[in-house]
Design a protein around this motif. Structure first.
Motif, PDB file in Angstrom:
ATOM      1  N   ILE A   1      13.606  -0.260   0.456  1.00 15.89           N
ATOM      2  CA  ILE A   1      14.494  -1.412   0.265  1.00 15.89           C
ATOM      3  C   ILE A   1      15.762  -1.244   1.104  1.00 15.89           C
ATOM      4  O   ILE A   1      16.212  -2.177   1.776  1.00 15.89           O
ATOM      5  CB  ILE A   1      14.862  -1.585  -1.235  1.00 15.89           C
ATOM      6  CG1 ILE A   1      13.625  -1.987  -2.041  1.00 15.89           C
ATOM      7  CG2 ILE A   1      15.968  -2.618  -1.408  1.00 15.89           C
ATOM      8  CD1 ILE A   1      13.794  -1.872  -3.557  1.00 15.89           C
ATOM      9  N   GLU A   2      16.324  -0.039   1.084  1.00 14.89           N
ATOM     10  CA  GLU A   2      17.541   0.192   1.884  1.00 14.89           C
ATOM     11  C   GLU A   2      17.276  -0.083   3.362  1.00 14.89           C
ATOM     12  O   GLU A   2      18.081  -0.715   4.049  1.00 14.89           O
ATOM     13  CB  GLU A   2      18.007   1.641   1.724  1.00 14.89           C
ATOM     14  CG  GLU A   2      18.618   1.933   0.371  1.00 14.89           C
ATOM     15  CD  GLU A   2      19.167   3.347   0.274  1.00 14.89           C
ATOM     16  OE1 GLU A   2      20.046   3.570  -0.557  1.00 14.89           O
ATOM     17  OE2 GLU A   2      18.710   4.241   1.028  1.00 14.89           O
ATOM     18  N   ARG A   3      16.166   0.421   3.849  1.00 14.30           N
ATOM     19  CA  ARG A   3      15.830   0.219   5.265  1.00 14.30           C
ATOM     20  C   ARG A   3      15.624  -1.264   5.561  1.00 14.30           C
ATOM     21  O   ARG A   3      16.085  -1.801   6.560  1.00 14.30           O
ATOM     22  CB  ARG A   3      14.577   1.042   5.600  1.00 14.30           C
ATOM     23  CG  ARG A   3      13.993   0.829   6.963  1.00 14.30           C
ATOM     24  CD  ARG A   3      14.978   1.050   8.079  1.00 14.30           C
ATOM     25  NE  ARG A   3      15.292   2.460   8.281  1.00 14.30           N
ATOM     26  CZ  ARG A   3      16.231   2.883   9.139  1.00 14.30           C
ATOM     27  NH1 ARG A   3      16.932   2.023   9.856  1.00 14.30           N
ATOM     28  NH2 ARG A   3      16.476   4.172   9.268  1.00 14.30           N
TER      29      ARG A   3
ATOM     30  N   THR B   1      12.594   6.552   7.762  1.00 11.01           N
ATOM     31  CA  THR B   1      13.606   7.024   6.811  1.00 11.01           C
ATOM     32  C   THR B   1      14.443   5.851   6.312  1.00 11.01           C
ATOM     33  O   THR B   1      14.452   4.785   6.909  1.00 11.01           O
ATOM     34  CB  THR B   1      14.597   8.013   7.471  1.00 11.01           C
ATOM     35  OG1 THR B   1      15.320   7.321   8.503  1.00 11.01           O
ATOM     36  CG2 THR B   1      13.887   9.222   8.064  1.00 11.01           C
ATOM     37  N   CYS B   2      15.174   6.075   5.228  1.00 14.17           N
ATOM     38  CA  CYS B   2      16.192   5.120   4.807  1.00 14.17           C
ATOM     39  C   CYS B   2      17.338   5.225   5.818  1.00 14.17           C
ATOM     40  O   CYS B   2      17.374   6.160   6.614  1.00 14.17           O
ATOM     41  CB  CYS B   2      16.651   5.417   3.378  1.00 14.17           C
ATOM     42  SG  CYS B   2      17.920   6.689   3.210  1.00 14.17           S
ATOM     43  N   PRO B   3      18.267   4.279   5.809  1.00 17.47           N
ATOM     44  CA  PRO B   3      19.331   4.331   6.819  1.00 17.47           C
ATOM     45  C   PRO B   3      20.250   5.550   6.692  1.00 17.47           C
ATOM     46  O   PRO B   3      21.066   5.804   7.570  1.00 17.47           O
ATOM     47  CB  PRO B   3      20.111   3.022   6.597  1.00 17.47           C
ATOM     48  CG  PRO B   3      19.673   2.507   5.280  1.00 17.47           C
ATOM     49  CD  PRO B   3      18.330   3.061   5.000  1.00 17.47           C
ATOM     50  N   HIS B   4      20.096   6.308   5.601  1.00 13.00           N
ATOM     51  CA  HIS B   4      20.918   7.517   5.428  1.00 13.00           C
ATOM     52  C   HIS B   4      20.137   8.773   5.789  1.00 13.00           C
ATOM     53  O   HIS B   4      20.606   9.874   5.572  1.00 13.00           O
ATOM     54  CB  HIS B   4      21.424   7.575   3.979  1.00 13.00           C
ATOM     55  CG  HIS B   4      21.862   6.226   3.486  1.00 13.00           C
ATOM     56  ND1 HIS B   4      21.187   5.527   2.520  1.00 13.00           N
ATOM     57  CD2 HIS B   4      22.866   5.431   3.913  1.00 13.00           C
ATOM     58  CE1 HIS B   4      21.770   4.344   2.354  1.00 13.00           C
ATOM     59  NE2 HIS B   4      22.784   4.257   3.184  1.00 13.00           N
ATOM     60  N   GLY B   5      18.912   8.585   6.282  1.00 12.30           N
ATOM     61  CA  GLY B   5      18.150   9.704   6.812  1.00 12.30           C
ATOM     62  C   GLY B   5      17.112  10.314   5.887  1.00 12.30           C
ATOM     63  O   GLY B   5      16.471  11.301   6.240  1.00 12.30           O
ATOM     64  N   HIS B   6      16.925   9.744   4.694  1.00 10.67           N
ATOM     65  CA  HIS B   6      15.943  10.312   3.760  1.00 10.67           C
ATOM     66  C   HIS B   6      14.546   9.755   4.041  1.00 10.67           C
ATOM     67  O   HIS B   6      14.389   8.550   4.205  1.00 10.67           O
ATOM     68  CB  HIS B   6      16.341   9.998   2.314  1.00 10.67           C
ATOM     69  CG  HIS B   6      17.626  10.638   1.911  1.00 10.67           C
ATOM     70  ND1 HIS B   6      17.685  11.856   1.282  1.00 10.67           N
ATOM     71  CD2 HIS B   6      18.907  10.250   2.105  1.00 10.67           C
ATOM     72  CE1 HIS B   6      18.955  12.180   1.084  1.00 10.67           C
ATOM     73  NE2 HIS B   6      19.714  11.228   1.569  1.00 10.67           N
ATOM     74  N   PRO B   7      13.545  10.634   4.045  1.00 15.79           N
ATOM     75  CA  PRO B   7      12.193  10.180   4.390  1.00 15.79           C
ATOM     76  C   PRO B   7      11.638   9.192   3.363  1.00 15.79           C
ATOM     77  O   PRO B   7      11.734   9.425   2.163  1.00 15.79           O
ATOM     78  CB  PRO B   7      11.365  11.471   4.382  1.00 15.79           C
ATOM     79  CG  PRO B   7      12.131  12.424   3.538  1.00 15.79           C
ATOM     80  CD  PRO B   7      13.581  12.070   3.704  1.00 15.79           C
TER      81      PRO B   7
HETATM   82 ZN   LIG Z   1      19.361   6.030   1.550  1.00 16.04          ZN
END
Ligand SMILES: [Zn+2]
Ligand SMILES: [Zn+2]
Length: 237
Positions: free
Chosen positions: A84-86, A127-133
């Motif tokens: 969702i973040e992405r 990844t999400c925009p914060h770098g989490h896979p």
């Molecule tokens: Zn995130």
């Protein structure tokens, strides 16, 4: 209660437990309480419910582990959160420092059909925009930026703590996952990253929550639980 109907509160806990486990921390009530910034009795009660509903088991030493149903639920909710973040960032153009709270709300109500379409919409983002896979098993090992020595080259991997106040700060100072640079000046208060055409100064306490790949690299270490996950007021901005 059926395992297919975790409550929103249970899903929040499953998500936090997953984050702690991903970061290599023991899953204890104390670590959960720190990460969520709630009291020990509150956590204790919820752990009882998670146990009763078959999502976690508790060992003699009080360390929790997921049952297979718990693990499945947790990885699903975490995957949805990051997806969702992405999606909100790439498709809806919402700045990446504003999508975490939105995802917290939406993740509980998403149908498999919507999830499937969202996955298509984000293309080959991983990844999400914060770098989490987004997908399990794709987490690259990093070290805290705060541990890196002066002169080392760094690439920002991810922001371990997604509290929005922290994300606003990181965006304001111009950091983002993927940014490459060299560690310039560093003292007790701040650390400077020199990128090709920009310079970024970050406080040491926030640098504890930023994972990087560095060369030379300091030894890998486990993050501290209260540096992780959604501390809302901890960094006071
Ligand atoms: Zn995130
Ligand atoms: Zn998030």
């Amino acid at each position: 209660m059926s395992h297919d109907q975790a409550t929103v509160a249970e899903e929040e806990y499953l998500q936090i437990i997953y984050w702690l486990q991903e970061a290599g921390l023991p899953i204890t009530g104390a670590n959960i309480a720190r990460a969520m910034q709630v009291s020990a009795p509150t956590v204790h009660e919820m752990i009882g419910r998670l146990e009763g509903d078959g999502y976690v088991t508790r060992a003699e030493d009080k360390i929790l582990s997921f049952t297979s149903s718990g693990r499945e639920h947790a990885s699903q909710i975490v995957r949805r959160h990051r997806l969702i973040e992405r999606f909100l960032t790439d498709v809806f153009d919402i700045p990446w420092d504003q999508v975490h709270e939105e995802a917290e709300r939406l993740e509980h109500w998403m149908s498999p059909v919507v999830e499937e379409r969202m996955l298509r919409a984000i293309g080959d983002a991983k990844t999400c925009p914060h770098g989490h896979p987004i997908f399990e098993g794709e987490r690259e090992q990093g070290v805290p930026l705060a541990d890196v020595e002066q002169g080392a080259t760094v690439r920002i991997l991810r922001f371990e703590n997604e509290a929005e106040d922290l994300l606003h700060y990181l965006k304001d100072i111009g950091l983002h996952p993927g940014l490459k640079g060299k560690l310039g000046h560093a003292d007790d208060e701040e650390i400077v990253i020199e990128a090709d055409d920009s310079t970024h100064s970050i406080t040491r306490s926030v640098a504890e929550t930023v994972s990087v790949v560095a060369n030379p690299s300091p030894p890998v270490r486990v993050a501290l639980p209260d540096q992780l996950v959604l501390g809302r007021e901890r960094y006071g901005r």
